[in-house]
Motif scaffolding. Structure first.
Motif, mmCIF file in Angstrom:
data_model
loop_
_atom_site.group_PDB
_atom_site.id
_atom_site.type_symbol
_atom_site.label_atom_id
_atom_site.label_comp_id
_atom_site.label_asym_id
_atom_site.label_seq_id
_atom_site.Cartn_x
_atom_site.Cartn_y
_atom_site.Cartn_z
ATOM 1 N N TRP A 73 -58.169 52.286 41.841
ATOM 2 C CA TRP A 73 -58.881 53.379 42.504
ATOM 3 C C TRP A 73 -59.247 54.517 41.551
ATOM 4 O O TRP A 73 -60.405 54.957 41.551
ATOM 5 C CB TRP A 73 -58.073 53.891 43.704
ATOM 6 C CG TRP A 73 -58.825 54.884 44.518
ATOM 7 C CD1 TRP A 73 -59.683 54.618 45.541
ATOM 8 C CD2 TRP A 73 -58.840 56.303 44.336
ATOM 9 N NE1 TRP A 73 -60.217 55.795 46.021
ATOM 10 C CE2 TRP A 73 -59.723 56.835 45.292
ATOM 11 C CE3 TRP A 73 -58.205 57.170 43.462
ATOM 12 C CZ2 TRP A 73 -59.961 58.198 45.409
ATOM 13 C CZ3 TRP A 73 -58.449 58.528 43.565
ATOM 14 C CH2 TRP A 73 -59.318 59.025 44.533
ATOM 15 N N PRO A 74 -58.344 55.025 40.719
ATOM 16 C CA PRO A 74 -58.744 56.139 39.836
ATOM 17 C C PRO A 74 -59.877 55.776 38.877
ATOM 18 O O PRO A 74 -60.739 56.605 38.588
ATOM 19 C CB PRO A 74 -57.456 56.467 39.056
ATOM 20 C CG PRO A 74 -56.355 55.958 39.909
ATOM 21 C CD PRO A 74 -56.911 54.737 40.596
ATOM 22 N N ARG A 75 -59.888 54.539 38.392
ATOM 23 C CA ARG A 75 -60.946 54.105 37.464
ATOM 24 C C ARG A 75 -62.297 53.997 38.143
ATOM 25 O O ARG A 75 -63.332 54.264 37.543
ATOM 26 C CB ARG A 75 -60.587 52.733 36.859
ATOM 27 C CG ARG A 75 -59.983 52.812 35.509
ATOM 28 C CD ARG A 75 -59.962 51.483 34.762
ATOM 29 N NE ARG A 75 -59.916 50.258 35.507
ATOM 30 C CZ ARG A 75 -58.806 49.604 35.829
ATOM 31 N NH1 ARG A 75 -57.634 50.077 35.491
ATOM 32 N NH2 ARG A 75 -58.869 48.466 36.490
ATOM 33 N N LEU A 76 -62.312 53.566 39.409
ATOM 34 C CA LEU A 76 -63.580 53.351 40.100
ATOM 35 C C LEU A 76 -64.078 54.574 40.867
ATOM 36 O O LEU A 76 -65.231 54.605 41.285
ATOM 37 C CB LEU A 76 -63.477 52.142 41.030
ATOM 38 C CG LEU A 76 -63.319 50.798 40.323
ATOM 39 C CD1 LEU A 76 -63.299 49.665 41.322
ATOM 40 C CD2 LEU A 76 -64.404 50.585 39.291
ATOM 41 N N LEU A 77 -63.246 55.582 41.052
ATOM 42 C CA LEU A 77 -63.663 56.789 41.765
ATOM 43 C C LEU A 77 -64.950 57.383 41.195
ATOM 44 O O LEU A 77 -65.901 57.616 41.940
ATOM 45 C CB LEU A 77 -62.537 57.828 41.770
ATOM 46 C CG LEU A 77 -62.879 59.195 42.370
ATOM 47 C CD1 LEU A 77 -63.191 59.075 43.862
ATOM 48 C CD2 LEU A 77 -61.725 60.168 42.137
ATOM 49 N N PRO A 78 -65.059 57.609 39.867
ATOM 50 C CA PRO A 78 -66.295 58.214 39.363
ATOM 51 C C PRO A 78 -67.504 57.284 39.406
ATOM 52 O O PRO A 78 -68.639 57.749 39.356
ATOM 53 C CB PRO A 78 -65.949 58.595 37.913
ATOM 54 C CG PRO A 78 -64.727 57.845 37.572
ATOM 55 C CD PRO A 78 -64.040 57.470 38.844
ATOM 56 N N ARG A 79 -67.279 55.988 39.551
ATOM 57 C CA ARG A 79 -68.401 55.045 39.619
ATOM 58 C C ARG A 79 -68.897 54.850 41.045
ATOM 59 O O ARG A 79 -70.091 54.729 41.280
ATOM 60 C CB ARG A 79 -67.994 53.697 39.035
ATOM 61 C CG ARG A 79 -67.683 53.775 37.565
ATOM 62 C CD ARG A 79 -67.339 52.420 37.033
ATOM 63 N NE ARG A 79 -66.665 52.524 35.765
ATOM 64 C CZ ARG A 79 -65.969 51.558 35.233
ATOM 65 N NH1 ARG A 79 -65.843 50.409 35.856
ATOM 66 N NH2 ARG A 79 -65.384 51.728 34.067
ATOM 67 N N LEU A 80 -67.971 54.794 41.995
ATOM 68 C CA LEU A 80 -68.355 54.569 43.392
ATOM 69 C C LEU A 80 -68.771 55.856 44.098
ATOM 70 O O LEU A 80 -69.539 55.819 45.053
ATOM 71 C CB LEU A 80 -67.200 53.919 44.157
ATOM 72 C CG LEU A 80 -66.869 52.488 43.767
ATOM 73 C CD1 LEU A 80 -65.572 52.041 44.452
ATOM 74 C CD2 LEU A 80 -68.010 51.549 44.104
ATOM 75 N N LEU A 81 -68.225 56.988 43.665
ATOM 76 C CA LEU A 81 -68.493 58.292 44.283
ATOM 77 C C LEU A 81 -68.406 58.236 45.811
ATOM 78 O O LEU A 81 -69.365 58.540 46.526
ATOM 79 C CB LEU A 81 -69.861 58.826 43.856
ATOM 80 C CG LEU A 81 -70.018 59.107 42.363
ATOM 81 C CD1 LEU A 81 -71.451 59.491 42.042
ATOM 82 C CD2 LEU A 81 -69.042 60.185 41.913
ATOM 83 N N PRO A 82 -67.243 57.859 46.334
ATOM 84 C CA PRO A 82 -67.114 57.777 47.795
ATOM 85 C C PRO A 82 -67.237 59.142 48.442
ATOM 86 O O PRO A 82 -66.969 60.172 47.820
ATOM 87 C CB PRO A 82 -65.707 57.208 47.987
ATOM 88 C CG PRO A 82 -64.969 57.637 46.768
ATOM 89 C CD PRO A 82 -65.979 57.620 45.652
ATOM 90 N N ARG A 83 -67.625 59.127 49.707
ATOM 91 C CA ARG A 83 -67.631 60.353 50.506
ATOM 92 C C ARG A 83 -66.306 60.499 51.238
ATOM 93 O O ARG A 83 -65.919 61.597 51.620
ATOM 94 C CB ARG A 83 -68.792 60.331 51.483
ATOM 95 C CG ARG A 83 -70.129 60.439 50.738
ATOM 96 C CD ARG A 83 -71.303 60.190 51.624
ATOM 97 N NE ARG A 83 -71.437 61.233 52.645
ATOM 98 C CZ ARG A 83 -72.397 61.215 53.555
ATOM 99 N NH1 ARG A 83 -73.295 60.257 53.564
ATOM 100 N NH2 ARG A 83 -72.471 62.160 54.448
ATOM 101 N N VAL A 84 -65.637 59.355 51.453
ATOM 102 C CA VAL A 84 -64.347 59.344 52.146
ATOM 103 C C VAL A 84 -63.414 58.411 51.372
ATOM 104 O O VAL A 84 -63.817 57.326 50.965
ATOM 105 C CB VAL A 84 -64.490 58.840 53.600
ATOM 106 C CG1 VAL A 84 -63.134 58.767 54.297
ATOM 107 C CG2 VAL A 84 -65.450 59.719 54.389
ATOM 108 N N ALA A 85 -62.163 58.840 51.192
ATOM 109 C CA ALA A 85 -61.139 58.004 50.562
ATOM 110 C C ALA A 85 -59.930 57.945 51.481
ATOM 111 O O ALA A 85 -59.376 58.979 51.850
ATOM 112 C CB ALA A 85 -60.754 58.551 49.198
ATOM 113 N N VAL A 86 -59.540 56.726 51.866
ATOM 114 C CA VAL A 86 -58.390 56.503 52.731
ATOM 115 C C VAL A 86 -57.221 56.060 51.852
ATOM 116 O O VAL A 86 -57.347 55.092 51.101
ATOM 117 C CB VAL A 86 -58.694 55.422 53.797
ATOM 118 C CG1 VAL A 86 -57.477 55.178 54.684
ATOM 119 C CG2 VAL A 86 -59.913 55.802 54.629
ATOM 120 N N PHE A 87 -56.104 56.772 51.955
ATOM 121 C CA PHE A 87 -54.888 56.431 51.211
ATOM 122 C C PHE A 87 -53.825 56.011 52.221
ATOM 123 O O PHE A 87 -53.416 56.812 53.054
ATOM 124 C CB PHE A 87 -54.387 57.632 50.413
ATOM 125 C CG PHE A 87 -55.290 58.013 49.279
ATOM 126 C CD1 PHE A 87 -55.080 57.499 48.013
ATOM 127 C CD2 PHE A 87 -56.341 58.882 49.484
ATOM 128 C CE1 PHE A 87 -55.911 57.845 46.963
ATOM 129 C CE2 PHE A 87 -57.174 59.243 48.444
ATOM 130 C CZ PHE A 87 -56.962 58.716 47.173
#
Length: 186
Positions: A73-87
């Motif tokens: 998740w941390p690696r793909l966060l800047p690539r996917l740019l989600p509007r919502v993240a569920v943890f």
């Protein structure tokens, strides 16, 4: 927009439920349905949805529902740019791959601290590592959920009460508690 779902357990089920809700709302979700939640699985899902020139048809009208391994998740966060993240949660079932769960939680915290685009977090506050994200990173209240089991019922505390897939708006200011009686199957 994109919704990411991460945690040790429950990612596939939660992702499938979100994709089903999106379909019911009239969206065509783009999801890694196979449960392949490492980088290659996510990329494969996007490639499979692309046309011959590499574009995803009607991409602006689609909702990405992306299940991600907790360490990815941390690696793909800047690539996917989600509007919502569920943890969902962090458990010690993959110590051979990732070491201590604290290192995963710290990776989440670092990624969130350096993230600059708007992001709504949906947090399982029953898990201390996930709840800590709100305490350490977030300045304003974030959507959260908690499930407790008093005898004979389930109480679900939800800070997210509006999920409109057409606008993908999440209200984080209202808390609702309601008991659900669980009956054994007939």
């Amino acid at each position: 927009g994109v919704i990411t779902v991460t945690g040790t357990n429950g990612k596939t089920t939660t992702s499938h439920l979100l994709a089903a809700a999106a379909r019911i709302a009239g969206w065509d979700p783009l999801a890694n349905r196979s449960g392949s939640n490492l980088e290659r699985g996510v990329v494969s899902s996007f490639i499979a949805a692309a046309d011959a020139v590499g574009a995803i048809p009607r991409a602006a009208e689609r909702l990405g529902v992306v299940e991600l391994d907790e360490a990815v998740w941390p690696r793909l966060l800047p690539r996917l740019l989600p509007r919502v993240a569920v943890f969902l949660n962090l458990f010690r079932d993959q110590l051979d791959r990732y070491g201590e769960v604290d290192s995963i939680a710290e990776g989440w915290q670092r990624a969130l601290a350096s993230h600059v685009t708007p992001l709504t977090l949906v947090l399982n506050v029953d898990d201390p590592s996930v709840a800590a994200l709100a305490e350490e990173i977030v300045q304003e209240p974030e959507p959260a959920f908690s499930v407790t089991n008093p005898p004979g019922s389930i109480t679900l505390t939800v800070n997210v009460v509006i999920v409109t897939f057409g606008l993908l708006e999440l209200a984080s200011t209202v808390t609702s508690r309601f008991p659900l009686t669980v009956r054994p199957p007939l």
